[in-house]
Design an enzyme around this catalytic site. Structure first.
Site, mmCIF file in Angstrom:
data_model
loop_
_atom_site.group_PDB
_atom_site.id
_atom_site.type_symbol
_atom_site.label_atom_id
_atom_site.label_comp_id
_atom_site.label_asym_id
_atom_site.label_seq_id
_atom_site.Cartn_x
_atom_site.Cartn_y
_atom_site.Cartn_z
ATOM 1 C CB THR A 1 -0.911 -0.014 1.248
ATOM 2 O OG1 THR A 1 -1.723 -1.184 1.178
ATOM 3 C CG2 THR A 1 -1.799 1.201 1.318
ATOM 4 C CB SER B 1 -1.647 -11.467 -0.546
ATOM 5 O OG SER B 1 -2.140 -10.382 0.156
ATOM 6 C CB THR C 1 0.730 -4.266 6.373
ATOM 7 O OG1 THR C 1 -0.544 -4.283 5.720
ATOM 8 C CG2 THR C 1 1.274 -2.859 6.402
HETATM 9 N N1 ASP Z 1 -2.529 -5.880 0.727
HETATM 10 C C1 ASP Z 1 -1.450 -4.992 1.027
HETATM 11 C C2 ASP Z 1 -0.168 -5.800 1.069
HETATM 12 O O1 ASP Z 1 0.085 -6.477 2.011
HETATM 13 C C3 ASP Z 1 -1.682 -4.332 2.313
HETATM 14 C C4 ASP Z 1 -0.622 -3.362 2.715
HETATM 15 O O2 ASP Z 1 0.326 -3.082 2.032
HETATM 16 O O3 ASP Z 1 -0.751 -2.860 3.806
HETATM 17 O O4 ASP Z 1 0.594 -5.716 0.139
#
Ligand code: ASP
Length: 680
Positions: A88, A161, A191
């Protein structure tokens, strides 16, 4: 998973898959590490540049961690490599207002953010090349180094992911290739699987000596409301200014040990926590680092990356009435390691004899099964019969490891080829990277030593005792170092003294020990985790102190532990010239052991041999020739060492160099006498 069997001799910027929007900090555009153009009369081929213009790391020797840019900086600087993998933090909104990663945009946009890039400093430092040069973090009050950072963007940019073992290997390999060129590393990451990546890297990095911080954000950095800017800036400040030799996660003002961290929220900006260990640092108005908590590798080895991880490992979470078929299927070959997530303090339903039999069979087959709790906080212990039973059938207690850490550790331990089954069981129970706590912290024993002082001064509160300790211990550690008293050091450590503490000049006990020259003391400090890479107020590492005191054995030991020369290669050339001008072969030998190229030039293209010849310093001259430096090196005036000797009429030097040249001619004609014969 098998990692690359052979390290390519290129730095990450030459990785075909990397998208680079900036030149590598250590590779100026013309392939000349000094950043200036070659003098036209120079005959010498740059031996560390491959035919295709890329750098051959194996030949760089001292030409690493070089300064770069138009002018040498007067300010102390730190270089941080940022690996932008996705997530993100770097995403932007499309026409439908949905977030998506945008390749090749991140660096361009960051460069325009005045609170992320100081264009005035960059203009002074890099001149007209500034738009191709590294980014510069604006001055941060209270921090001693200016952070220069280079962002390497991965292609494709990934939602975390979608990340897996091959991505961890890629990050680890890139950090290994860049390790000596940078002071610290920041990884920008989604994250969702950040805790898994942090755990895996923590085990893959063996004998880590520099700071590695993974961060990301819940809101993209380019939005008006964002946590990305603070997370990224703080990670850069910490990675560039402090040696915290761990893989960490920085999030929402706190720095955590990566393998202790779990994602606790997909909404809050406070997305991470490490429930069983306090944060290593907090960023409030001031930076507060808890140096006592930092895990330090106590081996005497260099940094290495283990790129092979076992793939057949998994997480099995118990739930009431889980079926025998599910467990049986999960434990089938090729499974080699399982994290069993049990209830509470490691409890398993003792009434399920069917499950126990299957688990017993699996451990008997050699499957490593680790018992971890489903609770976020607390540890597996032998409090209940329901937990003890698992140990009786060969299941390993995972203590307070997070499931992410236990899984990564299994993948690591199972892929270590030299370890047998017993060793692997032992390693799973041991604390390898600060990922688990077994024993009570011995810290409290220290009070009997300072008790007397505390009583005399009528100090009673914990805060007062802490203040007393932080005042007394560094002085006592330093006096033990100066006395060369290893047993006193060991006593002090037992009493809770932090051997790694820095004084007001940011010098550690290792700096002092390297000046004093007591090998056993240096060895003890290294074995107890004191960092080799700390630079003091004057930019001196312990290695530089050992060089300036000519403690050769200690220099060798430091190099074995991963220490390397830092700073501009021209400055090293100047130091070598100085040593030759003062006729100090011992000092030249110190630099050589530390990895310096004895043919390194100063800013005028002169080598140590030019200086030895110019000053008629035969001891330095003999030493350099014996070490086979370039005898015909040409400086920017087009002069060789022999030319200087002739101009200054230093007869013994002329005779010696002519004799050496004549001997070389004979060697070319077939005579292969050793250069040592000149010594006689
Ligand atoms: N779906 C995103 C990821 O883990 C969430 C984020 O970056 O916070 O790449």
């Amino acid at each position: 998973m098998n990692g690359p069997s052979k390290m390519p001799k290129i730095i990450p910027t030459n990785d075909a898959k990397l998208v680079n929007q900036q030149p590598a900090i250590s590779t100026p555009t013309n392939g000349n590490p000094s950043g200036r153009s070659e003098a036209p009369w120079k005959r010498k081929q740059l031996e560390h540049v491959n035919a295709d213009g890329s750098l051959d790391l194996s030949k760089l020797s001292m030409r690493r961690n070089s300064s770069y840019g138009r002018i040498p900086s007067e300010t102390q600087e730190a270089k941080v490599l940022v690996i932008y993998t996705g997530g993100t933090i770097g995403m932007m909104r499309n026409e439908k207002h949905a977030l998506e990663p945008r390749p090749n945009e991140f660096v361009r946009k960051i460069r325009k953010y005045p609170n992320m890039h100081d264009d005035v400093y960059a203009s002074k430092r890099f001149g007209e090349t500034k738009n191709m040069a590294p980014l510069v973090l604006p001055y941060v009050e209270g921090q001693h180094r200016r952070i220069l950072y280079q962002i390497t963007e991965y292609e494709p940019l990934l939602d975390s992911s979608n990340m897996g073992v091959s991505d961890w290997v890629r990050i680890a390999t890139n950090i290994q290739q860049s390790y000596e060129f940078f002071d610290g590393f920041v990884i920008l990451h989604g994250t969702d699987t950040m805790a898994y990546t942090a755990s895996a890297l923590s085990f893959m990095f063996e004998n880590l000596g520099k700071t590695v911080i993974i961060t990301g954000s819940q809101i993209p950095i380019f939005e008006t409301r964002t946590d990305g800017k603070d997370n990224f800036t703080s990670a850069l400040i910490l990675a560039g200014n402090y040696i915290i030799p761990e893989v960490c996660i920085f999030f929402n003002s706190r720095l955590f040990r990566g393998n202790r961290t779990i994602k606790i929220s997909c909404e809050s900006l406070d997305a991470f926590n490490s429930p069983n260990t306090a944060p290593l640092a907090k960023m409030g108005i001031n930076v507060e680092i808890d140096f006592r908590l930092i895990f330090r590798s106590c081996t005497m080895e260099k940094f290495m990356v283990h790129t092979k991880l076992a793939e057949n490992v998994g997480l099995l979470r118990l739930f009431p009435s889980i079926s025998i078929g599910t467990v049986k299927a999960f434990l089938q070959p090729p499974m080699t390691g399982i994290v069993l997530q049990t209830y509470g303090a490691g409890n398993f339903p003792t009434s399920r004899a069917d499950l126990i039999d299957i688990l017993r069979e699996a451990t008997a087959r050699g499957v490593l099964i680790v018992n971890c709790t489903q609770c976020n906080e607390g540890s597996v212990c032998e409090l209940y019969e329901t937990g003890r039973l698992l140990q009786d059938i060969g299941i390993i207690p995972g203590y307070d490891m997070t499931p992410e850490a236990a899984l990564a550790k299994l993948a690591y331990v199972l892929s270590k080829e030299g370890w047998d089954h017993e060793m692997r069981m032992l390693m799973m129970k041991s604390n390898l990277r600060g990922e688990l706590s077994r024993e009570r912290n011995p810290e409290m024993q220290e009070y009997d030593l300072i008790d007397a002082v505390a009583r005399t001064l009528q100090l009673t509160s914990t805060k007062e005792l802490h203040q007393l300790k932080s005042t007394l211990f560094p002085a006592m550690v330093n006096s033990a170092v100066i006395a060369g008293d290893v047993s006193k050091l060991s006593n002090l450590k037992g009493y809770g003294a932090d051997l790694s503490v820095e004084n007001y000049d940011r010098r550690t006990a290792l700096h002092v020990a390297c000046c004093e020259g007591n090998f056993d003391v240096v060895q003890y400090l290294l074995q107890h985790g004191v960092a080799v890479h700390v630079r003091d107020r004057y930019d001196h590492t312990p290695l530089m102190d050992a060089i300036l005191h000519d403690h050769h054995q200690i220099i060798g030991l430091l190099v074995k532990c991963g220490a390397h020369l830092t700073g501009s290669i021209r400055a090293i050339g100047e130091s070598l010239c100085n040593a030759a001008a003062k006729n100090l072969p011992n000092r030249l030998e110190s630099y050589r052991i530390a990895g310096a190229d004895l043919s390194q030039e100063d800013t005028c293209g002169r080598t140590a041999l030019h200086m030895a010849a110019m000053h008629g310093n035969m001891a330095a001259l003999r030493y350099l020739v014996k070490k086979e430096v370039e005898i015909d090196a040409v400086d920017y005036l087009g002069l060789t060492p022999l030319d200087y000797a002739i101009k200054l009429n230093t007869t013994p030097v002329i005779d010696f160099l002519l004799q050496k040249n004549a001997r070389r001619g004979e060697e070319i004609d077939g005579d292969t006498k050793s250069p040592d014969s000149f010594e006689s």
